[in-house]
Scaffold this active site. Structure first.
Site, PDB file in Angstrom:
ATOM      1  N   LYS A   1      -8.408  14.055   4.779  1.00 40.63           N
ATOM      2  CA  LYS A   1      -7.664  12.852   4.766  1.00 40.63           C
ATOM      3  C   LYS A   1      -6.652  13.084   5.919  1.00 40.63           C
ATOM      4  O   LYS A   1      -6.479  14.102   6.614  1.00 40.63           O
ATOM      5  CB  LYS A   1      -7.066  12.891   3.567  1.00 40.63           C
ATOM      6  CG  LYS A   1      -6.156  14.036   3.015  1.00 40.63           C
ATOM      7  CD  LYS A   1      -5.563  14.030   1.595  1.00 40.63           C
ATOM      8  CE  LYS A   1      -6.586  13.951   0.394  1.00 40.63           C
ATOM      9  NZ  LYS A   1      -6.541  12.968  -0.265  1.00 40.63           N
ATOM     10  N   ARG A   2      -5.831  12.110   6.144  1.00 36.66           N
ATOM     11  CA  ARG A   2      -4.636  12.267   7.321  1.00 36.66           C
ATOM     12  C   ARG A   2      -3.921  13.438   7.013  1.00 36.66           C
ATOM     13  O   ARG A   2      -3.673  13.751   5.796  1.00 36.66           O
ATOM     14  CB  ARG A   2      -3.705  10.890   7.314  1.00 36.66           C
ATOM     15  CG  ARG A   2      -4.456   9.669   7.976  1.00 36.66           C
ATOM     16  CD  ARG A   2      -4.983  10.182   9.497  1.00 36.66           C
ATOM     17  NE  ARG A   2      -3.759  10.345  10.304  1.00 36.66           N
ATOM     18  CZ  ARG A   2      -3.597   9.291  11.201  1.00 36.66           C
ATOM     19  NH1 ARG A   2      -4.514   8.366  11.362  1.00 36.66           N
ATOM     20  NH2 ARG A   2      -2.385   9.405  11.860  1.00 36.66           N
TER      21      ARG A   2
ATOM     22  N   LYS B   1     -14.535   8.688  -3.514  1.00 37.73           N
ATOM     23  CA  LYS B   1     -15.703   8.952  -2.867  1.00 37.73           C
ATOM     24  C   LYS B   1     -16.380  10.488  -3.431  1.00 37.73           C
ATOM     25  O   LYS B   1     -17.578  10.675  -3.396  1.00 37.73           O
ATOM     26  CB  LYS B   1     -15.472   8.983  -1.292  1.00 37.73           C
ATOM     27  CG  LYS B   1     -15.298   7.595  -1.026  1.00 37.73           C
ATOM     28  CD  LYS B   1     -14.734   7.775   0.651  1.00 37.73           C
ATOM     29  CE  LYS B   1     -13.925   6.276   1.093  1.00 37.73           C
ATOM     30  NZ  LYS B   1     -13.190   6.382   2.061  1.00 37.73           N
TER      31      LYS B   1
ATOM     32  N   THR C   1      -8.365   6.944  -1.655  1.00 36.06           N
ATOM     33  CA  THR C   1      -9.664   6.619  -2.055  1.00 36.06           C
ATOM     34  C   THR C   1     -10.837   7.453  -1.853  1.00 36.06           C
ATOM     35  O   THR C   1     -11.959   7.335  -2.088  1.00 36.06           O
ATOM     36  CB  THR C   1      -9.937   5.443  -0.990  1.00 36.06           C
ATOM     37  OG1 THR C   1      -9.632   5.455   0.312  1.00 36.06           O
ATOM     38  CG2 THR C   1      -9.329   3.985  -1.469  1.00 36.06           C
TER      39      THR C   1
ATOM     40  N   HIS D   1       0.881  -1.434  -0.138  1.00 34.71           N
ATOM     41  CA  HIS D   1      -0.098   0.103  -0.057  1.00 34.71           C
ATOM     42  C   HIS D   1       0.694   1.333  -0.066  1.00 34.71           C
ATOM     43  O   HIS D   1       0.076   2.404  -0.060  1.00 34.71           O
ATOM     44  CB  HIS D   1      -0.876   0.120   1.286  1.00 34.71           C
ATOM     45  CG  HIS D   1      -1.920  -0.987   1.111  1.00 34.71           C
ATOM     46  ND1 HIS D   1      -3.184  -0.760   0.782  1.00 34.71           N
ATOM     47  CD2 HIS D   1      -2.129  -2.169   1.614  1.00 34.71           C
ATOM     48  CE1 HIS D   1      -4.058  -1.602   0.662  1.00 34.71           C
ATOM     49  NE2 HIS D   1      -3.380  -2.640   1.232  1.00 34.71           N
TER      50      HIS D   1
ATOM     51  N   LYS E   1       0.820  14.876   1.526  1.00 31.97           N
ATOM     52  CA  LYS E   1      -0.352  15.011   1.052  1.00 31.97           C
ATOM     53  C   LYS E   1      -0.666  16.759   0.842  1.00 31.97           C
ATOM     54  O   LYS E   1      -1.902  17.112   0.312  1.00 31.97           O
ATOM     55  CB  LYS E   1      -1.572  14.454   1.946  1.00 31.97           C
ATOM     56  CG  LYS E   1      -1.580  13.174   2.037  1.00 31.97           C
ATOM     57  CD  LYS E   1      -2.705  12.386   2.916  1.00 31.97           C
ATOM     58  CE  LYS E   1      -2.568  10.896   3.440  1.00 31.97           C
ATOM     59  NZ  LYS E   1      -2.950  10.190   2.363  1.00 31.97           N
TER      60      LYS E   1
HETATM   61  C1  CR1 Z   1      -1.937   4.943   0.926  1.00 33.01           C
HETATM   62  O1  CR1 Z   1      -1.307   5.786   1.305  1.00 33.01           O
HETATM   63  C2  CR1 Z   1      -4.216   4.039  -0.122  1.00 33.01           C
HETATM   64  C3  CR1 Z   1      -4.409   3.333   1.016  1.00 33.01           C
HETATM   65  C4  CR1 Z   1      -5.246   1.908   0.605  1.00 33.01           C
HETATM   66  C5  CR1 Z   1      -2.414   3.786   1.952  1.00 33.01           C
HETATM   67  C6  CR1 Z   1      -3.473   5.268   0.149  1.00 33.01           C
HETATM   68  O2  CR1 Z   1      -2.794   5.923  -0.951  1.00 33.01           O
HETATM   69  O3  CR1 Z   1      -5.354   4.538  -0.800  1.00 33.01           O
HETATM   70  O4  CR1 Z   1      -3.272   2.656   1.502  1.00 33.01           O
HETATM   71  N1  CR1 Z   1      -1.213   3.011   2.446  1.00 33.01           N
HETATM   72  O5  CR1 Z   1      -4.590   1.320  -0.226  1.00 33.01           O
HETATM   73  C7  CR1 Z   1      -0.787   2.759   3.845  1.00 33.01           C
HETATM   74  O6  CR1 Z   1      -1.754   3.002   4.659  1.00 33.01           O
HETATM   75  C8  CR1 Z   1       0.496   1.736   5.199  1.00 33.01           C
HETATM   76  O7  CR1 Z   1       0.332   2.239   3.807  1.00 33.01           O
END
Ligand code: CR1
Length: 814
Positions: free
Chosen positions: A543-544, A655, A651, A355, A549
């Site tokens: 988002k976080r 949305k 994601t 991820h 970001k």
């Molecule tokens: C990514 O940063 C992605 C999600 C789900 C995150 C994000 O871009 O949409 O995973 N990665 O695939 C993450 O949390 C530990 O890595």
């Protein structure tokens, strides 16, 4: 179940009475929520049992999705919707004077995840059940979810999230299914009948107790299971300490140390936390999960040698990668298989999703810690590493450098991503660009060695929660226009394109957005006392909070726009409301300062009457699944402005799109595929490409101070952070200033001019109302690809080889 309102009413009143000893008049909203939840549970209980029976009898392949996080949020509303009774029960409740939405808000959010990774797992569960796939979740039942964020004096403050304090209405404790997990101790072996037998002495034993949560498919009678494990003391161990050794206090301390394993979710997103307790959590999850899967498998099937044909285990990132050595251990030490037999099964059972490529997120555990905490697991990893390296040696004789870069154990660390790649049959990234970066860059050597293992599965979101439930008016308009087929086949949303030139439809779309924005504005007003203009552009960045970001880039442009507006109050612009929400990891100093910057801008801008309400800035506290469900339907503009190459997929972007917001974004993650779907005219793209960014990195970055020197506008803007013009101590934002001017690791300044230009384009586009509505429509119509139903079908066909199992008509829709 209920033929009419009378029957429903009787059952509901009865439930209130038996659970709470109260009449309708006496019952609190929480009493009513719990009573309703029990009714839902009862309603699906037979289907749940029947689903499990079917799976056992049919012998179809079962899939287990292992994840350290499941950010499921609230379940009442989604469950009612999936059962197919939501509108009916809503009406019946209203006749009793009860507002269903209010009851839904009584439910605590199950915040058992940090962000995208955990929410993805939750969306996947919904799609698995809705597609009638025999797939289940396996995770940890954290007593405390992700911290609750409060904003105090503009700063983030963290509070524990005691989500279980009044119990969870959906879980069922299955004590009889508990298993034991062992930590520490010593391992020794002896030869018996020509076989090595391993013994594990003096280990600390933890009891893993499962709590099962039903995962209800959309109107199809499938009820899968999310099994969350909780750590408890083995009763005899406690008794032994307390009574036999007479040390009660020590016994209680011992109990707490064991329970601490499932106490708290680590609050770091895309940043690995090298704590022993975290390692314990990871092993606890995989050992408990695998033991229960093997036990169930053996009950039903004859030979363990068929395991890989009947079971797939998916590991969500590397956190559950110890599933590989743990499955080896179970197969060899408990089932008596040889190393080779166990290895064949293991590497054909496990599939891995990566991820992130952020180096700080790639997990590696110090050898000495792993060795002492998990002695047998370490032995197996060591042997795996030895065999893998010798395998490499025969392919790449003499290429030490390559072999060292791929080894599972190197520099006294266990590299979890390497373990995951070696021990699985499939490795996927989460968007096309991300998979390509894995293949060509981050995992280049592995791709060279195992090209057949790598594949892409672009992320998705459940359109049931994020459109059907979160935006009921829009869902209704869509259903009335193109039939409800889109709920089953989200790609069918594309037929909405036939309304592209239909003024009445576009008008209706516009109205819905307006209403959603008004509702949101009212909520903001009630909660924060801030008035926002419903006709302004709602520009949303949720988002976080993380440097890559680039919330900081957004904040800088807000500061610049405000400054320009002060200089020229007649500046022509569409009024804008900038909405932020998101949590920063508690130890992430820079991210927390970005929050302070945004809240400072909000305080200044929102209280400045000279700008005639042309700008407002909001930082909403405690971003969560429930808050997200309110925000997405009200958004006009979706900020997806990560440094290209850094956001694996994203994601939230999906949305927003599905709710008709227009993206302003970089060519990163799934933005690229959104762009492919909607075309140049329906998205605003800007900034460096991933290639350009990576080129800079390879050549040692760029020199931001030179850029600042040569660009008066940037210099003036950055000065405002540190020259006392903001109402904070002078040095407050120095760290942000320095991070930009000294290194600008995430190319904020480099992309700044392009970002401002893109924002001006948004302003222009929004002025043309009919053009804008067409853009919204195009985004909704092209969002079908981003349903997690598509994603999960691809996993099922391409990776798991899992087939749907039809349960029948147990849950009859009304
Ligand atoms: C990514 O940063 C992605 C999600 C789900 C995150 C994000 O871009 O949409 O995973 N990665 O695939 C993450 O949390 C530990 O890595």
């Amino acid at each position: 179940m209920f033929t009419d309102w009378q029957a429903f009413r009787a059952a509901f009143l009865n439930q209130l009475q038996s659970m709470h000893g109260k009449s309708l008049e006496e019952a609190s909203p929480e009493d009513k929520y719990t009573a309703l939840a029990v009714m839902v549970r009862e309603y699906i209980s037979n289907a749940w049992v029947q689903t499990n029976k079917h799976y056992e009898n049919k012998g179809e392949k079962q899939v287990y999705y292992f994840s350290i996080e499941f950010l499921i949020g609230r379940l009442l509303g989604a469950n009612l919707l999936n059962i197919g009774v939501r509108s009916e029960w809503e009406k019946w409740l209203a006749e009793l004077g009860i507002d269903l939405n209010q009851l839904e808000n009584e439910e605590p959010d199950a915040g058992l995840g940090n962000g995208g990774l955990g929410r993805l797992a939750a969306c996947f569960l919904d799609s698995m059940a809705s597609l009638q796939l025999p797939c289940h979740g396996c995770g940890i039942r954290y007593k405390y979810g992700l911290f609750e964020q409060k904003i105090l004096d503009g700063y983030q403050v963290e509070h524990p999230d005691n989500w279980l304090k009044n119990g969870c209405m959906w879980e069922i404790r299955k004590f009889d299914k508990a298993v034991q997990v062992k930590f520490g101790g010593t391992v020794w072996s002896e030869e018996k009948n020509g076989k090595l037998v391993f013994h594990h002495d003096n280990a600390q034993t933890v009891l893993a107790v499962p709590y099962d949560i039903p995962v209800i498919g959309y109107q199809n009678s499938t009820v899968n299971t999310l099994r969350l494990w909780s750590a408890e003391t083995v009763q005899e161990d406690f008794d032994l300490l307390a009574f036999n050794q007479g040390n009660y206090v020590k016994a209680v301390e011992y109990k707490y140390s064991i329970e601490s394993i499932s106490e708290i979710l680590y609050p770091d997103d895309s940043h690995y936390e090298g704590r022993v307790l975290r390692l314990k959590q990871q092993y606890f999850l995989v050992s408990a999960g695998l033991q229960s899967i093997v036990r169930r498998f053996k009950k039903k099937h004859g030979s363990i040698l068929d395991f890989a044909e009947k079971i797939s285990i998916h590991i969500n990132d590397t956190h559950p990668a110890m599933a590989i050595p743990e499955l080896m251990r179970i197969l060899m030490d408990e089932e008596g298989l040889s190393w080779n037999e166990a290895w064949q099964i293991t590497k054909n059972t496990i599939a891995y999703t990566n991820h992130t490529i952020l180096p700080e997120a790639l997990e590696k555990w110090p050898v000495d810690i792993m060795k002492s905490l998990l002695p047998r697991i370490f032995m197996i990893i060591e042997e795996l590493n030895k065999q893998f390296c010798s395998h490499l040696w025969s392919h790449y004789p003499g290429d030490w450098q390559r072999i060292a870069s791929m080894a599972i154990i190197a520099d006294n660390y266990v590299h979890m991503a390497h373990l995951a790649v070696v021990g699985s049959y499939s490795i996927n990234g989460v968007a096309k660009i991300h998979t390509n970066i894995l293949k060509q860059d981050v995992m280049k050597n592995f791709y060279h060695f195992y090209p057949y293992k790598f594949n892409n599965k672009t992320n998705g979101i459940t359109h049931r929660r994020w459109l059907l439930k979160a935006n009921p008016d829009l869902a209704r308009l869509i259903t009335n226009s193109i039939s409800p087929s889109w709920i089953y086949y989200p790609q069918y949303l594309s037929t909405l394109l036939r309304y592209s030139e239909d003024a009445a439809f576009l008008e209706a779309l516009d109205k819905i957005k307006e209403t959603n924005k008004m509702n949101f504005a009212n909520w903001v007003h009630n909660k924060y006392g801030i008035t926002i203009d419903g006709s302004s552009i709602f520009d949303v960045h949720v988002k976080r909070i993380h440097a890559y970001k680039r919330q900081l880039m957004n904040a800088l442009r807000i500061l610049e726009l405000y400054t320009r507006l002060k200089e020229n109050p007649n500046l022509e612009m569409v009024p804008r409301t900038f909405i932020f929400a998101g949590k920063a990891a508690p130890g992430y100093f820079l991210a927390k300062r970005v929050i302070k910057l945004i809240t400072t801008l909000a305080a200044v801008i929102n209280n400045d009457s000279t700008i005639q309400g042309k700008m407002k800035v909001l930082f909403l506290e405690n971003y969560s699944v429930s808050l997200a469900e309110m925000i997405f339907p009200a958004a006009d503009v979706s900020e997806q402005i990560s440094t290209a190459s850094k956001e694996a997929s994203g994601t939230g972007n999906m949305k927003f799109m599905m709710n008709g917001a227009v993206t302003i974004g970089t060519l990163d993650g799934a933005n690229i595929e959104i762009h492919e779907e909607v075309g140049d005219d329906n998205i605003v793209i800007f900034g460096l490409t991933a290639k350009e960014v990576m080129n800079y990195y390879q050549n040692g970055g760029y020199r931001p101070w030179e850029l600042v020197q040569s660009d008066t506008r940037l210099r003036k803007l950055l000065d405002q952070l540190v020259n006392g013009s903001l109402p904070v101590p002078r040095e407050e934002f120095r760290v942000l200033y320095d991070s930009l001017v000294n290194s600008d690791e995430f190319f904020v300044l480099k992309d700044y001019a392009a970002y401002v230009e893109a924002q001006e384009k948004i302003d222009m586009l929004y002025r043309d109302n009919s053009r804008w509505n067409k853009m919204c429509l195009s985004n909704i119509a092209h969002s079908g690809k981003f349903s997690s139903d598509r994603t999960i079908s691809e996993y099922a066909i391409g990776i798991w080889k899992a087939k749907p199992v039809v349960i029948g008509d147990i849950l009859e829709p009304y």
